[in-house]
Write a protein that holds these residues in place. Structure first.
Motif, short mmCIF file in Angstrom:
data_model
loop_
_atom_site.label_atom_id
_atom_site.label_comp_id
_atom_site.label_asym_id
_atom_site.label_seq_id
_atom_site.Cartn_x
_atom_site.Cartn_y
_atom_site.Cartn_z
N LEU A 6 0.86 -1.14 -0.11
CA LEU A 6 -0.09 0.09 0.10
C LEU A 6 1.05 1.23 -0.11
N TYR A 7 0.47 2.43 -0.70
CA TYR A 7 1.16 3.72 -0.67
C TYR A 7 0.15 4.64 -0.38
N PHE A 8 0.65 5.55 0.67
CA PHE A 8 -0.34 6.73 1.05
C PHE A 8 0.43 8.02 0.57
N ALA A 9 -0.39 9.14 0.65
CA ALA A 9 -0.11 10.70 0.44
C ALA A 9 0.62 10.87 -0.76
N ARG A 12 1.96 7.51 -2.85
CA ARG A 12 0.72 7.13 -3.72
C ARG A 12 0.65 8.07 -4.91
N ALA A 56 5.30 0.26 7.24
CA ALA A 56 4.47 -0.73 8.24
C ALA A 56 4.42 -2.16 7.67
N ASP A 58 2.02 -5.48 8.01
CA ASP A 58 0.91 -5.91 8.61
C ASP A 58 0.37 -4.75 9.77
N GLN A 59 0.20 -3.43 9.33
CA GLN A 59 -0.13 -2.71 10.21
C GLN A 59 0.73 -2.07 11.41
N GLU A 60 1.70 -2.57 11.68
CA GLU A 60 2.94 -2.10 12.55
C GLU A 60 4.01 -1.20 11.95
N LEU A 61 4.17 -0.09 12.69
CA LEU A 61 5.30 0.65 12.17
C LEU A 61 6.77 -0.11 12.40
N GLU A 73 0.92 -7.73 4.29
CA GLU A 73 0.62 -6.37 3.97
C GLU A 73 1.62 -5.67 4.22
N VAL A 74 2.24 -4.75 3.27
CA VAL A 74 3.23 -3.84 3.67
C VAL A 74 2.74 -2.48 3.25
N ALA A 75 3.03 -1.32 3.95
CA ALA A 75 2.89 -0.25 3.50
C ALA A 75 3.94 1.07 3.66
N PHE A 77 4.90 5.15 3.42
CA PHE A 77 4.26 6.50 3.53
C PHE A 77 5.36 7.60 4.03
N PRO A 79 6.09 10.66 6.62
CA PRO A 79 6.14 10.96 8.15
C PRO A 79 4.51 11.50 8.42
N GLU B 57 -6.04 12.06 4.52
CA GLU B 57 -6.02 10.50 4.09
C GLU B 57 -5.56 9.82 5.39
N TYR B 59 -4.95 5.56 6.95
CA TYR B 59 -4.57 3.83 6.49
C TYR B 59 -5.79 3.22 7.50
N MET B 62 -5.13 0.29 10.25
CA MET B 62 -3.89 0.62 11.27
C MET B 62 -4.08 1.71 12.18
N ARG B 65 -5.97 0.75 15.05
CA ARG B 65 -5.15 -0.15 15.83
C ARG B 65 -3.94 0.81 16.63
N SER B 124 2.42 12.14 15.43
CA SER B 124 3.68 11.59 14.82
C SER B 124 3.28 10.02 14.40
N TRP B 129 -2.52 11.93 7.06
CA TRP B 129 -1.81 12.70 6.32
C TRP B 129 -2.75 13.72 5.65
N TRP B 140 0.79 18.53 0.37
CA TRP B 140 0.71 17.85 1.65
C TRP B 140 1.34 18.57 2.70
N ALA B 143 5.58 16.86 7.98
CA ALA B 143 5.85 16.83 9.14
C ALA B 143 6.90 17.71 9.95
#
Lengths: 83, 154, 154, 83
Positions: A6-9, A12, A56, A58-61, A73-75, A77, A79, B57, B59, B62, B65, B124, B129, B140, B143
């Motif tokens: 996954l990619y964000f901001a 992405r 991240a 599996d949703q863990e940083l 799942e790898v993401a 993004f 900061p 945006e 996630y 996550m 969680r 942080s 985002w 954007w 940070a």
């Protein structure tokens, strides 16, 4: 190993996709990044400098030297800017 | 202390608008042992250039969680009776509430510290985002080093 | 920054009950330049012995003056857009809101610091005296050394 | 000098009055306290130890060595417990 990436901001936007399904044998996140850089100019540009990126598994940083293990799942993004 | 609320009821990540005052009333009404309630509300505001809108945006999955873990950490660390985090995503207008945090403890020092702790981590470590839309285009939000530095005090 | 509200509208000392959530809503709705709103609410809670009621005595006239001076100090020191202090006196019941403080600033650090500053000064410098009524009788609440010490950080 | 003296909280209860009007020639708050101690056993008890007391002249917090000047209202009370 089959992986959802996954990619964000702006990552992405630069890659031009919010997610990709791919097959990889990368052992660590850094290995996976090396593979991803080869997929397109957009990927290469997006991953040019890891210092400004976060990841991240599996949703863990995690840090970029993290092992992929049996990740599903790898993401990637920039900061975060919540709050 | 009464029976504790399940963690997931303490966190809401939503596109819908909310009223911080109404949330403070509901949060406060459900308390039984606290003498101190602190709330923080973040509002969309203008930067150097007047803002047309803000887009947030996140996630999915996550986000919930990560925030639930921060809240559990704050509850234990500061001995809170209760805590609440609400955070919006999607398109927001100038002056809209973006998010809020509420904390309740016997004494004010713990309620204040817990609210600041949650804010520092949300800034942080929660996967949101922000993008600012102005007459000049969209950008954007970067940070800030000081937000990362703020985590060191905990 | 818009025209500032007169100091006396920022402070209310009253016997009547109030709803902290409603106050947060009204306070927030009137802002125009702030990104951060912090509120603190103090509630009547049980001590070692279950509480029947709390009685709060105050010094009419001096109370309003002392609080208005604290608020003016906080506004200048932390560059606030606005601030509000409400404090009740008279007979209160368990869980009643006793008082609240609200602060608004561009950034969260100033809004939090201003709310803590106001709380520290209200605790030890505003002329209120609390009496706890329990099944054992009535007793004046003693000032705590740590509340006096808290002033040293400002 | 004609002065209104106010008492609050347990000081008020110990003295048995919320306020008194009195004539004094005291120069400082400490002098005034010495006078007040002579008014009744309740006053003497209330003002036995100034360390636990606070005072205001015309609604401004002051220390016990403050000059009365042309004060019109003086108040005595225990440490405040607001908030």
């Amino acid at each position: 190993m089959r992986l959802r990436v996954l990619y964000f901001a702006w990552l992405r936007e630069r890659i031009g996709a919010a997610q990709e399904e791919l097959e990889t044998s990368a052992a660590t996140l850094a290995d996976l990044v090396t593979e991803l850089r080869g997929r397109s100019d957009g990927h290469a540009l997006a991953f040019a400098d890891l210092k400004g990126l976060r990841a991240a598994i599996d949703q863990e940083l995690v840090s970029f030297d993290a092992a992929l293990g049996d990740a599903r799942e790898v993401a990637f993004f920039p900061p975060m800017t919540g709050g | 202390m009464p029976e504790r609320r399940p963690e997931h009821e303490r966190v809401r990540v939503q596109a819908a608008a909310f009223d911080p005052g109404q949330e403070v009333s509901a949060f406060t009404a459900a308390l039984s042992a606290s003498g101190a309630v602190v709330s923080f509300t973040g509002l969309v505001r203008d930067g150097a250039t007047p803002l047309t809108a803000m887009e947030i945006e996140h996630y999915p999955g996550m986000t919930e969680r990560a925030i639930a873990a921060m809240v559990a950490d704050a509850m234990a660390r500061f001995g809170l009776e209760d805590a609440r985090v609400i955070h919006r995503y999607g398109r927001l207008s100038l002056r809209d509430p973006i998010m809020m945090v509420a904390t309740a403890a016997r004494h004010r020092a713990d309620a204040f510290a817990a609210a600041e702790f949650l804010m520092d981590y949300l800034k942080s470590r929660a996967p949101f985002w922000k993008k600012e839309i102005t007459a000049d285009g969209a950008a954007w939000v970067a940070a800030r080093d000081q937000d990362e530095d703020a985590l060191r005090r905990w």
